[in-house]
Design a protein around this motif. Structure first.
Motif, short mmCIF file in Angstrom:
data_model
loop_
_atom_site.label_atom_id
_atom_site.label_comp_id
_atom_site.label_asym_id
_atom_site.label_seq_id
_atom_site.Cartn_x
_atom_site.Cartn_y
_atom_site.Cartn_z
N GLN A 181 0.79 -1.23 0.00
CA GLN A 181 0.00 0.00 0.00
C GLN A 181 0.83 1.28 0.00
OE1 GLN A 181 -3.07 -0.43 2.97
NE2 GLN A 181 -3.97 -2.15 1.88
N GLU A 182 1.99 1.30 0.59
CA GLU A 182 2.84 2.50 0.54
C GLU A 182 3.54 2.62 -0.82
OE1 GLU A 182 3.22 5.13 2.61
OE2 GLU A 182 1.51 4.24 3.64
N ARG A 183 3.84 1.51 -1.45
CA ARG A 183 4.54 1.50 -2.73
C ARG A 183 3.77 2.22 -3.83
NH1 ARG A 183 5.76 -4.26 -4.69
NH2 ARG A 183 6.31 -3.07 -6.53
N ILE A 184 2.44 2.14 -3.80
CA ILE A 184 1.65 2.70 -4.90
C ILE A 184 1.74 4.21 -4.99
CG2 ILE A 184 0.05 0.75 -4.93
CD1 ILE A 184 -1.98 2.65 -3.52
N PHE A 185 2.25 4.87 -3.96
CA PHE A 185 2.40 6.32 -3.97
C PHE A 185 3.80 6.76 -4.40
CE2 PHE A 185 -1.11 5.57 -0.99
CZ PHE A 185 -2.07 6.39 -1.56
N ARG A 186 4.65 5.82 -4.79
CA ARG A 186 6.00 6.14 -5.27
C ARG A 186 5.97 6.37 -6.78
NH1 ARG A 186 8.94 1.11 -2.43
NH2 ARG A 186 8.41 1.63 -0.29
N THR A 187 6.83 7.25 -7.26
CA THR A 187 6.90 7.57 -8.68
C THR A 187 7.29 6.35 -9.50
OG1 THR A 187 7.58 9.81 -8.08
CG2 THR A 187 7.91 9.15 -10.37
N ARG A 214 2.29 14.11 -3.76
CA ARG A 214 3.20 15.26 -3.66
C ARG A 214 2.43 16.58 -3.56
NH1 ARG A 214 8.38 15.34 -7.22
NH2 ARG A 214 8.80 13.77 -5.66
N GLY A 215 1.38 16.72 -4.38
CA GLY A 215 0.59 17.95 -4.35
C GLY A 215 -0.12 18.15 -3.02
N ILE A 216 -0.74 17.10 -2.51
CA ILE A 216 -1.45 17.19 -1.23
C ILE A 216 -0.48 17.49 -0.10
CG2 ILE A 216 -2.80 15.87 0.46
CD1 ILE A 216 -4.41 16.76 -2.01
N GLU A 217 0.68 16.85 -0.09
CA GLU A 217 1.67 17.11 0.95
C GLU A 217 2.21 18.53 0.88
OE1 GLU A 217 4.47 13.87 0.53
OE2 GLU A 217 3.28 12.60 1.87
N ARG A 218 2.34 19.10 -0.30
CA ARG A 218 2.79 20.49 -0.43
C ARG A 218 1.77 21.47 0.15
NH1 ARG A 218 5.95 21.19 -6.20
NH2 ARG A 218 7.72 19.91 -5.59
N MET A 219 0.52 21.04 0.20
CA MET A 219 -0.53 21.86 0.81
C MET A 219 -0.71 21.54 2.29
SD MET A 219 -3.47 22.06 -2.14
CE MET A 219 -3.40 20.37 -2.70
N GLY A 220 0.19 20.72 2.84
CA GLY A 220 0.15 20.39 4.26
C GLY A 220 -0.79 19.24 4.59
N GLY A 221 -1.19 18.49 3.58
CA GLY A 221 -2.12 17.39 3.79
C GLY A 221 -1.46 16.03 3.76
N ARG A 222 -2.31 15.01 3.75
CA ARG A 222 -1.84 13.63 3.74
C ARG A 222 -2.73 12.82 2.79
NH1 ARG A 222 -1.93 10.68 8.87
NH2 ARG A 222 -4.12 11.25 8.88
N VAL A 223 -2.22 11.69 2.33
CA VAL A 223 -2.99 10.75 1.51
C VAL A 223 -2.82 9.35 2.06
CG1 VAL A 223 -2.69 12.14 -0.58
CG2 VAL A 223 -1.13 10.27 -0.13
N GLY A 224 -3.74 8.48 1.71
CA GLY A 224 -3.61 7.10 2.15
C GLY A 224 -4.60 6.21 1.43
N ILE A 269 2.57 7.00 -12.24
CA ILE A 269 2.94 8.31 -11.71
C ILE A 269 1.76 9.07 -11.12
CG2 ILE A 269 2.67 9.59 -13.86
CD1 ILE A 269 5.32 11.06 -13.04
N GLY A 270 0.53 8.68 -11.44
CA GLY A 270 -0.65 9.42 -11.00
C GLY A 270 -0.78 9.60 -9.50
N LEU A 271 -0.71 8.52 -8.75
CA LEU A 271 -0.84 8.62 -7.30
C LEU A 271 0.34 9.35 -6.67
CD1 LEU A 271 -2.33 5.10 -6.48
CD2 LEU A 271 -3.50 7.31 -6.40
N ALA A 272 1.52 9.24 -7.27
CA ALA A 272 2.69 9.96 -6.75
C ALA A 272 2.50 11.47 -6.91
CB ALA A 272 3.95 9.51 -7.48
N ILE A 273 1.92 11.89 -8.03
CA ILE A 273 1.65 13.32 -8.25
C ILE A 273 0.63 13.83 -7.24
CG2 ILE A 273 0.58 14.97 -9.84
CD1 ILE A 273 1.89 13.34 -12.12
N ILE A 274 -0.42 13.05 -7.03
CA ILE A 274 -1.44 13.44 -6.06
C ILE A 274 -0.83 13.57 -4.67
CG2 ILE A 274 -3.50 12.61 -4.83
CD1 ILE A 274 -4.37 11.49 -7.62
#
Length: 78
Positions: free
Chosen positions: A17-23, A45-55, A38-43
């Motif tokens: 589950q953590e691997r799918i967020f890698r480029t 990175r963008g969410i983290e730059r806004m101070g958020g999290r994904v999972g 690359i899609g989930l990695a872009i999401i």
């Protein structure tokens, strides 16, 4: 606040589950499922730059529930 997106796909084993967020990380070959990995990695990175999290919450054969969480903003700012 948390936003959920669900699918009824093949699911993702917990150890991956953590691997799918890698480029460019793919769990299956391109002949099985299209995409660049690359899609989930872009999401993420963008969410983290806004101070958020994904999972993701998922089990094999059960589909997946992806979530994004953004910090609450100041409602008085313009």
């Amino acid at each position: 606040m948390r936003l959920w997106v669900e699918d009824n796909g093949i699911g993702i084993a917990s150890q991956h589950q953590e691997r799918i967020f890698r480029t460019f990380e793919r769990l299956h070959g391109i002949e099985s499922y299209p995409g660049t990995g690359i899609g989930l990695a872009i999401i993420k990175r963008g969410i983290e730059r806004m101070g958020g999290r994904v999972g993701v919450e998922s089990q094999l054969g059960q589909g997946s529930r992806f979530w994004i969480e953004l910090p609450q903003g100041d409602s008085n700012s313009e």
